[in-house]
Structure formats: structure tokens, C-alpha cells
Motif scaffolding. Structure first.
Motif, short mmCIF file in Angstrom:
data_model
loop_
_atom_site.label_atom_id
_atom_site.label_comp_id
_atom_site.label_asym_id
_atom_site.label_seq_id
_atom_site.Cartn_x
_atom_site.Cartn_y
_atom_site.Cartn_z
N ARG A 46 0.84 -1.21 0.00
CA ARG A 46 0.00 0.00 0.00
C ARG A 46 0.88 1.26 0.00
NH1 ARG A 46 -3.22 -0.88 4.31
NH2 ARG A 46 -4.95 -1.76 3.16
N THR A 47 1.98 1.18 0.74
CA THR A 47 2.91 2.31 0.76
C THR A 47 3.65 2.44 -0.56
OG1 THR A 47 3.22 2.09 3.16
CG2 THR A 47 4.91 3.29 1.93
N ILE A 48 4.14 1.33 -1.09
CA ILE A 48 4.89 1.35 -2.35
C ILE A 48 4.04 1.89 -3.49
CG2 ILE A 48 5.91 -0.15 -4.12
CD1 ILE A 48 6.94 -1.93 -1.84
N PHE A 49 2.76 1.52 -3.51
CA PHE A 49 1.88 1.91 -4.60
C PHE A 49 1.03 3.14 -4.30
CE2 PHE A 49 1.97 -2.87 -5.50
CZ PHE A 49 3.00 -2.75 -6.43
N LYS A 50 1.42 3.92 -3.29
CA LYS A 50 0.59 5.07 -2.91
C LYS A 50 0.48 6.09 -4.03
CE LYS A 50 4.44 7.41 -0.52
NZ LYS A 50 4.61 8.49 -1.51
N ASP A 51 1.48 6.13 -4.91
CA ASP A 51 1.44 7.04 -6.06
C ASP A 51 1.03 6.32 -7.34
OD1 ASP A 51 2.24 9.31 -4.60
OD2 ASP A 51 4.34 8.69 -4.73
N GLY A 52 0.55 5.09 -7.20
CA GLY A 52 0.04 4.36 -8.35
C GLY A 52 0.97 3.28 -8.84
N ILE A 53 0.51 2.53 -9.82
CA ILE A 53 1.25 1.45 -10.44
C ILE A 53 1.19 1.63 -11.95
CG2 ILE A 53 -0.71 -0.16 -10.63
CD1 ILE A 53 1.20 -2.42 -9.86
N ARG A 54 2.27 1.31 -12.62
CA ARG A 54 2.32 1.50 -14.06
C ARG A 54 1.55 0.40 -14.77
NH1 ARG A 54 7.69 1.33 -17.94
NH2 ARG A 54 6.57 1.37 -19.93
N VAL A 55 0.64 0.80 -15.65
CA VAL A 55 -0.09 -0.12 -16.52
C VAL A 55 0.11 0.38 -17.94
CG1 VAL A 55 -2.30 -1.14 -17.12
CG2 VAL A 55 -1.79 -0.59 -14.72
N GLY A 56 0.95 -0.30 -18.71
CA GLY A 56 1.29 0.20 -20.03
C GLY A 56 1.96 1.56 -19.92
N ARG A 57 1.36 2.55 -20.57
CA ARG A 57 1.91 3.90 -20.55
C ARG A 57 1.28 4.78 -19.46
NH1 ARG A 57 2.22 5.49 -27.02
NH2 ARG A 57 3.61 3.77 -27.64
N SER A 58 0.34 4.22 -18.71
CA SER A 58 -0.37 5.00 -17.69
C SER A 58 0.09 4.61 -16.30
CB SER A 58 -1.88 4.76 -17.81
OG SER A 58 -2.36 5.10 -19.09
N THR A 59 -0.16 5.48 -15.35
CA THR A 59 0.02 5.17 -13.93
C THR A 59 -1.33 5.30 -13.26
OG1 THR A 59 2.30 5.99 -13.94
CG2 THR A 59 1.21 5.78 -11.81
N LEU A 60 -1.79 4.21 -12.65
CA LEU A 60 -3.14 4.16 -12.10
C LEU A 60 -3.11 3.95 -10.59
CD1 LEU A 60 -4.88 1.86 -14.75
CD2 LEU A 60 -4.77 4.36 -14.70
N PRO A 61 -4.14 4.46 -9.88
CA PRO A 61 -4.24 4.19 -8.44
C PRO A 61 -4.40 2.70 -8.18
CG PRO A 61 -5.81 5.88 -9.16
CD PRO A 61 -5.26 5.26 -10.39
N VAL A 62 -4.14 2.30 -6.96
CA VAL A 62 -4.20 0.88 -6.57
C VAL A 62 -5.13 0.71 -5.38
CG1 VAL A 62 -2.88 -1.08 -5.67
CG2 VAL A 62 -1.86 0.41 -7.40
N GLU A 63 -5.96 -0.31 -5.45
CA GLU A 63 -6.76 -0.76 -4.30
C GLU A 63 -6.44 -2.24 -4.07
OE1 GLU A 63 -10.96 1.14 -3.99
OE2 GLU A 63 -10.60 0.74 -6.10
N ILE A 64 -6.25 -2.60 -2.81
CA ILE A 64 -5.96 -3.98 -2.45
C ILE A 64 -7.07 -4.48 -1.53
CG2 ILE A 64 -4.33 -5.58 -1.40
CD1 ILE A 64 -2.11 -3.60 -2.01
N PHE A 65 -7.67 -5.61 -1.91
CA PHE A 65 -8.75 -6.22 -1.14
C PHE A 65 -8.27 -7.58 -0.61
CE2 PHE A 65 -10.48 -3.46 -4.33
CZ PHE A 65 -11.57 -2.83 -3.74
N VAL A 66 -8.42 -7.82 0.67
CA VAL A 66 -7.97 -9.08 1.27
C VAL A 66 -9.15 -9.77 1.95
CG1 VAL A 66 -6.39 -10.18 2.89
CG2 VAL A 66 -5.68 -8.11 1.69
N ARG A 67 -9.32 -11.04 1.67
CA ARG A 67 -10.37 -11.83 2.33
C ARG A 67 -9.78 -13.09 2.95
NH1 ARG A 67 -15.75 -10.40 1.56
NH2 ARG A 67 -16.06 -8.66 0.10
N ASP A 68 -10.45 -13.58 3.97
CA ASP A 68 -9.96 -14.69 4.79
C ASP A 68 -10.35 -16.03 4.18
OD1 ASP A 68 -9.07 -16.35 6.79
OD2 ASP A 68 -10.50 -15.66 8.30
N GLY A 69 -9.34 -16.86 3.87
CA GLY A 69 -9.62 -18.22 3.40
C GLY A 69 -9.87 -19.21 4.52
N GLN A 70 -9.63 -18.81 5.77
CA GLN A 70 -9.95 -19.58 6.98
C GLN A 70 -9.28 -20.95 7.03
OE1 GLN A 70 -14.19 -19.47 8.00
NE2 GLN A 70 -14.46 -17.68 6.69
N SER A 71 -8.17 -21.14 6.30
CA SER A 71 -7.45 -22.42 6.28
C SER A 71 -8.35 -23.58 5.85
CB SER A 71 -6.84 -22.72 7.66
OG SER A 71 -6.00 -21.68 8.07
N ASP A 72 -9.31 -23.27 4.99
CA ASP A 72 -10.31 -24.26 4.56
C ASP A 72 -10.54 -24.08 3.06
OD1 ASP A 72 -12.75 -26.12 5.45
OD2 ASP A 72 -13.48 -24.64 4.01
#
Length: 432
Positions: free
Chosen positions: A66-92
């Protein structure tokens, strides 16, 4: 209707019950300008259950990204914002699949990242493959991931890619360690009836292939059910045959039951070499002083001579930063979770649009990524499927010092990592 709408219309009726976990991480920001389309990254992490220690590493890496990508991530010739979503697999496996479908249909992610053994990675990869969503996975032997999902080398997967070591690498590490010991070459296997157990027991590429290196596998040790509380049958076979080498792939809870039963019978093999159960220092510490001298594979360590593509930090610096910031010991999974984002970042550079899911998957397939665990390419090694990137191994031994355990490299197996010293048998280490 766009691709997401089509997927939702076609798939929602068949989706399993949504995961009960809440959205755990959602961060954005970037240089793409006001209203810029975000790159939506999903991750399934086993935050609860027997694999929960993987999630501690995952949580740290997500915050780092989240810190590394706070200024965005390069996609082709553009730099886009980043959202990261995490969900629990519950070891199952079922809950991991449900978490993946939540990421796909509720969070509408563009790509899914996953590790945490095949119990977490396989069902998530299956959900992504079924729904046409690019996925990168790790932390499961590649045979468990590929063949365990019905993979066919002549008809590779379309959306899912995996990098980790294979069973040939594991056998090489084991034989290099055991070859240093003066022990009979008879091996008993402690194997659960899950996907990893099936992989390890495979007669072609699993541990029985150790016969090619002069080892004999004790054939009548029965597999056990995950969560089994009585492993006396397996223990008795080991004792009756005077076995000095025991290997396998139990989870930490199952191995603790096995080890207590073996100790109750006052039997101590000279080599106890386990995958999965001995991956984290805390799991080893929970076993007490009798764990001193256990051996395992080491897929990544601070001694590995690689740098991060994203930060230019060395493996040693990444591990030290983790220890300093969390107060917890480093683990091999730290490098691989970090590398998931490195592979993705280097693939996205070659994508024309974040809305082009097929383009994202194709870019992953073609990537040659420099990462903290080494160079990752898919299908580049001999006898490795097109969806797989193979990572080498070294051998390690847990040694107790000042009430803590340190994982020492004891077999470099042809790598450029200098061993900390030779492996020693369990009885010698514990009798000091």
C-alpha cells in the motif's frame, strides 16, 4: 454489458455462500488523476485456522505494498491508483473458494494473488480459472497446484499461473541433507489424505522416487485424515521397523499430535524432516526443546542473493525490516508473498488496458520477473508446464539457541548460498 457484468450474470447463481470475512484491506491513491480507474488487486489469505501464521506475513506485505503503490502502479503507458482487497480463506478449501468468488463478484478485482499452501491456493485458482480472472499463486509444490487441479501439460490453464519449487527440488534437498548423516536409508512418510499428501506420495514424482537415490520408502505406513487425533498406527509402524528417517507434509497441528505420540513411546529418529509443519519458527517453538535439530526445506531466506524489483532491498534487508516492524521472526513465506506483487507489477507494464483481462493474463504468461526470490518465468524450465515457474530449494535445520530457534542452511543443493554448517542428526543435537 461489460465483462464484469457478463461474469456476474452468468456466475452469481452458481457462486458458493459469500465468505463471512469482512473486507480487510482496501487502499488507494495514485498519479492517474481525479477519477482515474483503479487497479483492483485481490488477495485470499488464511487469517484464521491452522495456516494462520501465513496471514501475519501477508498482512505485513499488504501494508508494505500500500505504501509502495501510494502514487500508483504503471499499466502500459499510464500510472493508475491501486486498491488492495484481502479476504480470509480460513485455512479451509471451501471458504477459500468462497473468498475468491467474493473478490471476483463483490469487489470486482482485476487480478487475484494467493499463497498459503495448496489448501488456500488451489481453490482460489480454480475460482479464477472458472470465471476468467487472472491469478498468480505460490507457496504450494507446483505439482500439488497443477496436477491437483487436473492440469494437463497439453492443454494448460488459461488464467492461472503459479511459481514455487517442485518435488524434484524437494527430493534433492532431502537427499543432500540425509546423505550427510550415518543412518540407514529407510524412510517413513507421515502423509495426510489431502492434496499435498497425494502429491508427496505420488510414485512418479513424489517422495517414493527417492528410491532412485538409494532410499527405501516404508510402504505400509497408512495415510491419515487431516485433524486426526490418534496417530498411534503410524507411530507403531515406525517403531516396529526401527526407522531413523521420517518425512512428510502434515500441518502444524497434526504434526504436534504425531510428535507427542512418538515421544510418549520414547522413540527418537535421527532425522525428522517435514514440509509445511516446520515452516514457521513459532510452530517449532510450540513443540519445545525436542524440536531442536528438525530439518526442512528452505525456499527463501535472508541469505538468498536477490533484490526486490520494487524496493531494491536485499533479502537480508527485507527480513530485517519485517523483524523490526513486527517483532516476529522472518519466514520463507515472506519472500514469496512479496514476490507475488513483484511479478504482477512487472507484468502490468506490458498491458494496454487494465480493463483487458485477457491482456493481463497474457502479460503474466510472458513475464520475466526479477524478484526477491529470484527470476520468475512461466514454462521456461524443462519438464515444467506453461503455467508454472520453478524455484530452487536449499536444506535447513532448526537449532535452538537462548530459548529461540534459528533456521540454518545446511545444504545449498547447488545454489549460490553458503551453508551455515553441516546437518547433524537429531540425537546428536538433542544430547548436547
Amino acid at each position: 454489458m461489460d465483462r464484469r457484468g457478463l461474469l456476474k450474470a452468468a456466475g452469481m447463481a452458481a457462486v458458493a455462500a459469500p465468505a463471512t470475512s469482512l473486507l480487510a484491506a482496501c487502499g488507494g491513491g495514485g498519479s492517474g488523476g481525479s477519477g482515474a480507474r483503479s487497479v483492483r488487486i485481490g488477495m485470499v489469505s488464511p487469517r484464521t485456522g491452522s495456516l494462520r501464521l501465513y496471514s501475519e506475513v501477508d498482512a505485513h506485505v499488504v501494508e508494505t505494498m500500500r505504501t509502495i503503490f501510494k502514487d500508483g502502479i504503471r499499466v502500459g503507458r499510464s500510472t493508475l491508483p491501486v486498491e488492495i482487497f484481502v479476504r480470509d480463506g480460513q485455512s479451509d478449501r471451501n471458504r477459500a473458494a468462497a473468498a475468491a468468488t467474493d473478490l471476483i463478484f463483490t469487489d470486482q478485482v482485476d487480478v487475484v494473488l494467493v499463497g498459503g499452501t495448496s489448501d488456500n491456493a488451489n481453490p482460489v485458482s480454480d475460482a479464477c480459472e472458472a470465471n476468467g480472472v487472472p491469478c498468480i499463486s505460490t507457496e504450494a509444490p507446483w505439482e500439488s497446484w497443477f496436477y491437483g487441479r487436473g492440469g494437463n501439460a497439453q492443454a494448460p490453464f488459461s488464467w492461472t499461473y503459479h511459481f514455487y519449487w517442485g518435488m524434484g527440488d524437494l527430493r534433492g534437498a532431502y537427499t543432500t541433507m540425509w546423505g550427510q548423516l550415518d543412518v540407514p536409508r529407510v524412510v517413513a512418510l507421515l502423509l495426510p489424505n489431502d492434496q499435498d499428501g497425494v502429491t508427496f506420495s505420488n510414485g512418479v514424482f513424489g517422495l517414493p522416487a527417492l528410491a532412485q537415490a538409494g532410499f527405501q520408502i516404508l510402504s505400509d505406513v497408512p495415510p491419515y485424515s487431516v485433524g486426526e487425533r490418534d496417530l498411534s498406527a503410524q507411530v507403531q509402524k515406525i517403531i516396529d521397523n526401527d526407522v531413523e528417517i521420517v518425512a512428510g507434509v502434515p500441518n502444524p497441528d497434526d504434526f504436534a499430535v504425531f510428535w507427542r505420540t512418538l515421544n510418549d513411546r520414547n522413540y527418537l529418529p535421527k532425522a525428522v524432516t517435514m514440509s509445511k509443519a516446520l515452516a514457521f519458527e513459532r510452530d517449532v517453538e510450540n513443540l519445545g526443546a525436542t524440536a531442536n535439530g528438525f530439518t526442512t526445506e528452505v525456499s527463501w531466506s535472508p541469505k538468498h542473493q536477490f533484490r526486490s524489483y520494487l524496493t531494491n532491498r536485499t533479502a537480508e534487508e527485507l527480513a530485517s525490516e519485517y523483524v523490526d516492524q513486527t517483532g516476529r521472526p522472518w519466514a520463507p513465506s515472506l519472500g514469496f508473498t512479496h514476490a507475488l506483487y513483484e511479478v504482477l507489477a512487472q507484468a502490468l507494464v506490458n498491458v494496454d488496458s487494465i480493463d483487458n483481462a485477457r491482456g493481463i493474463a497474457d502479460a503474466i504468461a510472458r513475464v520475466k520477473a526479477n524478484t526477491i526470490v529470484g527470476t520468475v518465468t512461466f514454462g521456461g524450465a524443462q519438464n515444467v508446464p506453461k503455467n508454472v515457474g520453478s524455484i530452487p530449494l536449499v536444506g535447513g535445520q532448526w537449532r535452538q539457541q537462548n530459548n529461540t530457534f534459528n533456521l540454518r542452511v545446511v545444504a545449498n543443493n547447488g545454489s549460490n548460498i553458503a551453508p551455515d554448517g553441516p546437518v547433524e542428526d537429531l540425537q546428536t543435537v538433542q544430547n548436547r
